[in-house]
Write a protein that holds these residues in place. Sequence first.
Motif, PDB file in Angstrom:
ATOM      1  N   PRO A  71       0.577  -1.432   0.071  1.00 13.82           N
ATOM      2  CA  PRO A  71       0.206   0.132  -0.185  1.00 13.82           C
ATOM      3  C   PRO A  71       0.655   1.349  -0.170  1.00 13.82           C
ATOM      4  O   PRO A  71       2.050   1.100   0.015  1.00 13.82           O
ATOM      5  N   GLU A  72       0.244   2.089  -0.227  1.00 17.04           N
ATOM      6  CA  GLU A  72       0.895   3.530  -0.449  1.00 17.04           C
ATOM      7  C   GLU A  72       1.305   3.898   0.935  1.00 17.04           C
ATOM      8  O   GLU A  72       0.958   3.803   2.105  1.00 17.04           O
ATOM      9  N   PRO A  73       2.213   5.339   0.932  1.00 17.83           N
ATOM     10  CA  PRO A  73       2.703   5.571   2.635  1.00 17.83           C
ATOM     11  C   PRO A  73       1.660   6.032   3.470  1.00 17.83           C
ATOM     12  O   PRO A  73       1.955   5.666   4.339  1.00 17.83           O
ATOM     13  N   SER A  74       0.775   6.222   3.096  1.00 14.96           N
ATOM     14  CA  SER A  74       0.100   7.010   3.988  1.00 14.96           C
ATOM     15  C   SER A  74      -0.878   5.483   5.020  1.00 14.96           C
ATOM     16  O   SER A  74      -1.700   6.211   5.854  1.00 14.96           O
ATOM     17  N   THR A  75      -0.528   5.276   4.125  1.00 16.22           N
ATOM     18  CA  THR A  75      -1.361   3.555   5.181  1.00 16.22           C
ATOM     19  C   THR A  75      -0.340   3.278   6.082  1.00 16.22           C
ATOM     20  O   THR A  75      -0.885   3.085   7.258  1.00 16.22           O
ATOM     21  N   TYR A  76       0.921   2.888   6.434  1.00 23.75           N
ATOM     22  CA  TYR A  76       1.495   3.177   7.401  1.00 23.75           C
ATOM     23  C   TYR A  76       1.247   4.092   8.446  1.00 23.75           C
ATOM     24  O   TYR A  76       1.301   4.395   9.480  1.00 23.75           O
TER      25      TYR A  76
END
Length: 187
Positions: A71-76
Amino acid sequence: VKPQEELVQLLKKSRELPGVKKVLVASGIRYDLAVQSPEYMKELTQHHVGGHLKIAPEHVSKNVLDCMKKPEPSTYDEFEAMFQKYSAEAGKKQFLVPYFIGAHPGSTIDDMIELAVWLKARGFRLRQVQDFQPTPMTLSSAMFHTGIQPATNKEVYVPRSMKEKRLQKAFLRYHDPENYWTVKQAL
């Protein structure tokens, strides 16, 4: 019933077993799935983390994440916010230990610069990092050996030389004085 709901029930039941003091999860969390269930995040964070939880965002570049099917970094960022919120609610000081990798198929020097900037902006000073190593029966290994991204059937860049692998690894540890000249050379 969602898999997270079943897991929450399993974790709760495990705490109630006679003779069991703690059931701790140290790694192996699919953080992209975990953020879909606040109940799971709360149970995990408040009862099943022993102070540190290792997770594997591995990269932040869209190019590399697409190859990894991550997933994209915003998920982290969402996972981290939930983890901190539920840790604070429980009165616990707990830490995430993110895992990052260099030289994965699809990863260029520009991708590593993007990752280094992301790490620096968040104050991450990684101690342990790894270069990609192909392992049997994985999509990443197929990309490494063929230079083709199976999902798109398009060519994908594969860092192969030891020099480039060292350069990519140096970006993960941008803060280490020993990497200064290596990073400067790459820039």
